[in-house]
Write a protein that holds these residues in place. Sequence first.
Motif, mmCIF file in Angstrom:
data_model
loop_
_atom_site.group_PDB
_atom_site.id
_atom_site.type_symbol
_atom_site.label_atom_id
_atom_site.label_comp_id
_atom_site.label_asym_id
_atom_site.label_seq_id
_atom_site.Cartn_x
_atom_site.Cartn_y
_atom_site.Cartn_z
ATOM 1 N N SER A 59 8.051 7.019 0.654
ATOM 2 C CA SER A 59 8.296 5.690 1.227
ATOM 3 C C SER A 59 7.108 4.773 0.959
ATOM 4 O O SER A 59 7.263 3.576 0.720
ATOM 5 C CB SER A 59 8.605 5.777 2.725
ATOM 6 N N GLU A 60 5.909 5.353 0.968
ATOM 7 C CA GLU A 60 4.693 4.586 0.650
ATOM 8 C C GLU A 60 4.790 4.037 -0.777
ATOM 9 O O GLU A 60 4.492 2.870 -1.043
ATOM 10 C CB GLU A 60 3.489 5.524 0.767
ATOM 11 N N VAL A 63 7.314 1.149 -0.986
ATOM 12 C CA VAL A 63 6.783 -0.108 -0.443
ATOM 13 C C VAL A 63 5.797 -0.734 -1.430
ATOM 14 O O VAL A 63 5.849 -1.948 -1.684
ATOM 15 C CB VAL A 63 6.109 0.128 0.931
ATOM 16 N N ASN A 64 4.939 0.096 -2.002
ATOM 17 C CA ASN A 64 3.975 -0.445 -2.971
ATOM 18 C C ASN A 64 4.685 -1.061 -4.177
ATOM 19 O O ASN A 64 4.299 -2.116 -4.667
ATOM 20 C CB ASN A 64 3.027 0.667 -3.457
ATOM 21 N N GLU A 67 6.219 -4.364 -3.103
ATOM 22 C CA GLU A 67 5.187 -5.396 -2.950
ATOM 23 C C GLU A 67 4.737 -5.893 -4.318
ATOM 24 O O GLU A 67 4.613 -7.092 -4.548
ATOM 25 C CB GLU A 67 4.015 -4.822 -2.153
ATOM 26 N N ASP B 162 9.851 2.186 8.855
ATOM 27 C CA ASP B 162 8.964 3.356 8.733
ATOM 28 C C ASP B 162 9.357 4.232 7.553
ATOM 29 O O ASP B 162 8.506 4.734 6.833
ATOM 30 C CB ASP B 162 8.997 4.174 10.030
ATOM 31 N N ALA B 347 5.352 -4.632 3.774
ATOM 32 C CA ALA B 347 4.119 -4.020 3.259
ATOM 33 C C ALA B 347 3.011 -4.102 4.307
ATOM 34 O O ALA B 347 2.299 -3.112 4.539
ATOM 35 C CB ALA B 347 3.708 -4.721 1.962
ATOM 36 N N ASP B 348 2.877 -5.254 4.952
ATOM 37 C CA ASP B 348 1.824 -5.423 5.966
ATOM 38 C C ASP B 348 2.093 -4.560 7.193
ATOM 39 O O ASP B 348 1.162 -4.072 7.835
ATOM 40 C CB ASP B 348 1.704 -6.904 6.352
ATOM 41 N N LYS B 350 3.528 -1.643 7.161
ATOM 42 C CA LYS B 350 3.145 -0.272 6.821
ATOM 43 C C LYS B 350 1.618 -0.103 6.857
ATOM 44 O O LYS B 350 1.110 0.921 7.333
ATOM 45 C CB LYS B 350 3.667 0.100 5.424
ATOM 46 N N LYS B 351 0.902 -1.141 6.364
ATOM 47 C CA LYS B 351 -0.569 -1.073 6.362
ATOM 48 C C LYS B 351 -1.100 -1.053 7.793
ATOM 49 O O LYS B 351 -1.997 -0.260 8.121
ATOM 50 C CB LYS B 351 -1.141 -2.276 5.596
ATOM 51 N N LYS B 354 -0.560 2.240 9.425
ATOM 52 C CA LYS B 354 -1.445 3.277 8.872
ATOM 53 C C LYS B 354 -2.798 3.291 9.572
ATOM 54 O O LYS B 354 -3.373 4.358 9.816
ATOM 55 C CB LYS B 354 -1.634 3.015 7.363
#
Lengths: 73, 509
Positions: A59-60, A63-64, A67, B162, B347-348, B350-351, B354
Motif C-alpha cells: 500500500s505504501e 501511495v508513492n 503521488e 490505510d 499521501a500526507d 499516510k505520512k 507513519k
Amino acid sequence: MNVFKKVFLFYYEGFRSMTLGKTLWMIILIKLFIMFAILKVFFFPNFLSSKGDTKEEKSEYIVNEMEKRTINN
Amino acid sequence: MEELVLWSRAQFALTAIYHWLFVPLTLGLGVIIGVMETIYYKTKNEEWKTITKFWMRLFGINFAIGVATGLILEFQFGTNWSNYSWFVGDIFGAPLAIEGILAFFMEATFIAIMFFGWNKVSKGFHLASTWLTVFGASISALWILIANAWMQFPTGMTFNPDTVRNEMTDFWAVALSPIAINKFFHTVTSCWVVGSAACIGVSAWFLIKKRHIDFAKKSIKIAVPVGLVGILLTIYTGDGSAFQVAQKQPMKLAAMEGLYEGQTQAPLVAFGILKPHQQAMQEKDNPSYLNISIPYALSLLGYRDVDAYVPGITDLLEGGYPTQDGTVSLSAKEKMESGKLAVQALADYKKAKKVGNEMESQKQLEILNANYSNFGYGFIKDESELVPNVAITFYAFRFMVIFGSFFILIFAIIAYFIFKKKPYENYKWFLWLCILCIPLAYMVSQSGWLVAEMGRQPWVIQDLMPTSAAISAISSSSVATTFIIFCVLFSVLLIAELSIMFKQIKKGF
C-alpha cells in the motif's frame, strides 16, 4: 455399485468413447499449458509482489506511485 | 507513460475481443440447444435428438476453444494493471471469485452430462443438465458483468486510506446496481441474437447445398423465435443502458451522440458524419458534415423528458450547467484541482500516520473524504484527456444500433416465410444473406463493447482512477512483447477452432 464408482465410470467411459472430444481436450491441455506454465510464469508475474512482502509495504508503494503520478502532472 | 498505457490497453482489448468471440455463441447457442432438446423430450421424436446433438457438437467446439481465455485478462490485472488491482481488489475479487467457482462447478459438472450422458442418464436429467449448463454460463457472465458495471458506476464501497483500497460495504448495491442489471440482460439477450444468427447461417448453408433440408429448416424454426425475442429484449435493455449512461456517464453519452454543445429538447442522431474532433470542438454548434436526427429523442431517451437538457462535451469540460439533482456542475479544471487535493491528502495522511501525528492525519483524512469523488481527476494532465475517442464511440454506436435493428428485419422475414409456408430455401440470395449475418452479428456484438469501453475513457473506474494511474510501472516493450505473443496464440487458436468447426459442419447432422 457405490455412487463414487458410478461417477468415476461415467467420466471414464465418457472420455474413452470420445472422438472429436479427444482433439478438443488436446487443444484445451496445450492451451492451459501455454497459459499457466509459460505465460503466467515467465511473462505475467505478480508485479506488486516485487515491491513488497507485506500489505503495508504494497500500500505504501501504491501511495508513492499515485503521488508521483499526480506530482508529475 | 503514454506508450505504456496504449500497449496495456491494446493488449487488454485484444484479449477481451478474442474472448468475446466465444462467449456470445456459448450463451446464445446454449439456449437454442436447450429449446431443441426440450422439444425432443416432449415429442420423443429421434429427429430432434439428432438435431440437438449436431448443434451440441458445435457448442462443444466453441466452448473448448474459448474456455479459460478469460483467465488471461486476470493475468494482465496482476502484471499490467497492478495499481488498479490493488485499488479495487476487495470489490473486484468477490464477483470474479464467485464466477470462477460457479463456472467450474456448474458448467464442468453439467456439461459432462450433456456430452457423456446420452443414454446413460434419464432424458429428464439430461435435459435438466443442458439447461443448467446454459443457466450456469449465463450466471458466470452475470458476475463478470457486475464487476464491469462497478467500474462504470462505482457503488457499495468505501475507500480505506490505510490500505489504499476500496472496500465493499454493501454487496447488494454492487450486485444489483442498475448499470449491472441492465448490462447483464442487454449482454445476454444480445448473445441469443448471435447464437440465432449462427444457427440460421449454418442452416442456410445446408439449404444452399441441398443437404439435410428438413433438419436445417427445423433448426431455423427454433433459431428465429429465440433471435426475435433476443433482439427485442436487447433493444429494450439497450434503452435502459443508455438511460443509465445519461445519468452516470454523461461524457460517454455526449461522445456516443457526437454532441459538443448541450441543448434542451436534444435530438438523437440517427445517422451522421462527424467533423474531425478538433474542428468539432471549435464549431461546437455544428459538429457534423451530415446529420439526420430524430427530434427530442435524445432528451426523451436519456432523461425521460423531451425538454431535458443534455450536456455536450464542451459543457462537461467547462461546467456551470444545472445537473439533474439541481446542483451546478463543476468544470473539469475544478475537478482536477479537487482530485489533486485528494491524492495529495492521501499521501500526507499516510505520512502523518507513519510518524504518529494524529491531528495532521485527521485533517488530511477530512480533505481526502471531501474530495474523494474527484480522486481520479488528480491524475489528469490536460482536460482534453477527459474526452474519449468521439469518432470510434459515435460510429460504433451507430453500427450497433443500425445493424442490430437489421436483425429484427431478418428474423421477421424468415418468420413470415415460415408462417406462410413459403419455400425460402429457393431464394439463394437470401440464404447467402443469412450466412453473411453470422459475421455481422459478431461485429454488432463487438461494437457494443467498443461503445461501452472506448466511451468511458480515460476511466478505468469512473471518476476515481484513469488508465494512466491504473497501470504498473513496467516497460512498454514487455507489454508489446506479450501483445505479439497473444496475437500469434489467438490466431492459431482461432484457426484451429474454425477448421474444426467447418469440418464438423461439413460432416452434417
